[in-house]
Write a protein that holds these residues in place. Structure first.
Motif, mmCIF file in Angstrom:
data_model
loop_
_atom_site.group_PDB
_atom_site.id
_atom_site.type_symbol
_atom_site.label_atom_id
_atom_site.label_comp_id
_atom_site.label_asym_id
_atom_site.label_seq_id
_atom_site.Cartn_x
_atom_site.Cartn_y
_atom_site.Cartn_z
ATOM 1 N N CYS A 117 0.843 -1.197 0.000
ATOM 2 C CA CYS A 117 0.000 0.000 0.000
ATOM 3 C C CYS A 117 0.876 1.244 0.000
ATOM 4 N N ASN A 121 -2.896 3.358 -3.659
ATOM 5 C CA ASN A 121 -3.877 2.482 -3.014
ATOM 6 C C ASN A 121 -3.798 2.648 -1.492
ATOM 7 N N ASP A 176 -11.317 5.311 -5.152
ATOM 8 C CA ASP A 176 -10.003 4.982 -5.707
ATOM 9 C C ASP A 176 -10.064 3.717 -6.545
ATOM 10 N N PHE A 177 -10.865 2.736 -6.150
ATOM 11 C CA PHE A 177 -11.040 1.536 -6.977
ATOM 12 C C PHE A 177 -11.637 1.908 -8.329
ATOM 13 N N LEU A 181 -9.135 3.478 -10.810
ATOM 14 C CA LEU A 181 -7.938 2.682 -11.029
ATOM 15 C C LEU A 181 -7.617 2.563 -12.521
ATOM 16 N N TYR A 228 -6.500 -10.066 -7.289
ATOM 17 C CA TYR A 228 -5.360 -9.610 -6.495
ATOM 18 C C TYR A 228 -4.197 -10.556 -6.715
ATOM 19 N N ARG A 273 -2.374 -3.817 -7.404
ATOM 20 C CA ARG A 273 -3.788 -3.544 -7.708
ATOM 21 C C ARG A 273 -4.664 -4.665 -7.142
ATOM 22 N N TRP A 275 -6.370 -2.037 -1.265
ATOM 23 C CA TRP A 275 -6.349 -0.646 -0.809
ATOM 24 C C TRP A 275 -6.275 -0.710 0.711
#
Length: 304
Positions: A148, A163, A182-183, A186, A257, A296, A299
């Motif tokens: 992060c 993130n 924020d997602f 992206l 992920y 990515r 977060w």
């Protein structure tokens, strides 16, 4: 050390009403909910990152097509390590112990192995804001940064992505909304929007009631107004991590992920008898490594 009758004389006499043997039930496996679990037979595991193509280029009439290449990224190397623990007990202790406590030691040994798996996997979160490696845990990803960060560089050189918030914050309506935004904002390494769906919030026991209020309340938490709770529309679940050490930190994990738990040796038990001394040895061995390549899909914040 060897377990002998002299250490546990009380277990040799039929006078005890009850024995409190500290082998408690354990929580269901947690790390499989936020890691990709796989196995390897190699001493080192190497993952690699590359991009797709960039945007199409305007083609004029009679003008040749422009050609592009993917961008080659970095490699991530995982080096599994092995852990072991055992105990030794004399045959006399096995023969004379009256309460079955020696038989329970095998289960206790396996419980220690499972606890180590969870604790090491949780280093993905405990080390998410730093870059210090520990045994069985590799802390930096493809971009040589922690999981992060506010400054993950894009491979096309067009800037950085984050993130983690610029100012860390405790779990709340506002901070969770910022994470969701924020997602949605992206980009990939070619600066094109990508869709990773936020799926699960990971919290400490201290935040369990806050998480319930945020994700399950019909109305907006923390206000007397009858506003609907917009966070419910995202369909997020939450899990409580019992091995995460920073009680203020919390994470939002997507449906894709690259946090990994890589087995080298799944828990393997063994036994050996010393013929002359009549001592029984038992052991458990396991090997693995955890870490991440791509950031990515996660977060996180260390809390306010």
């Amino acid at each position: 050390m060897t377990i002998t009758r002299a250490q546990f004389l009380v277990l040799l006499e039929p006078k005890l009403s009850n024995i409190w043997h500290e082998v408690f039930p354990t929580w269901p496996t947690e790390y499989t909910q936020y890691t990709n679990t796989r196995s390897t037979q190699k001493a080192k595991v190497t993952d690699y990152k590359m991009t797709d193509f960039g945007a199409l280029v305007l083609k004029g009439e009679g003008v040749n097509i422009s050609y592009g290449d993917p961008i080659s990224g970095n490699q991530k190397e995982y080096s599994p390590v092995r852990f072991a623990l055992g105990y030794k007990v004399t045959q006399e202790m096995i023969d004379h112990e009256l309460y079955g406590q020696i038989d329970r030691l095998e289960r206790a040994l396996i419980a220690s192995a499972v606890d180590l798996q969870e604790a090491t996997a949780a280093q993905i979160m405990n080390g998410a804001f730093g870059t210090t490696d520990q045994d069985g845990y590799s802390s930096t990803g493809f971009d040589a940064l922690q999981l992060c960060s506010t400054a993950h560089p894009k491979l096309d050189g067009s800037g950085n992505l984050r993130n983690r918030p610029s100012t860390d914050a405790d779990l709340s309506v506002t901070s969770l909304q910022s994470a969701l935004i924020d997602f949605h904002n992206l980009d990939n390494d070619r600066s094109r929007p990508v869709m990773i769906r936020p799926r699960m919030v990971i919290v400490s026991p201290e935040d369990i009631f806050t998480a319930r209020e945020l994700l399950k309340s019909e109305y907006k938490p923390g206000t007397a107004n009858n506003e609907s709770n917009a966070l419910r529309e995202d369909g997020l679940s939450f899990m409580v991590s019992h091995w995460k050490t920073d009680t203020d930190a919390w994470f939002l994990v997507g449906d894709q992920y690259d946090t990994n738990f890589i087995w080298d040796v799944k828990p393997r038990t063994g036994m050996e008898e010393d013929f002359d001394a009549e001592v029984i040895k038992r052991k458990v061995v396991e090997g693995f490594v955890t870490g991440h390549g791509e950031w990515r899909g996660w977060w996180g914040t260390s809390g306010g």
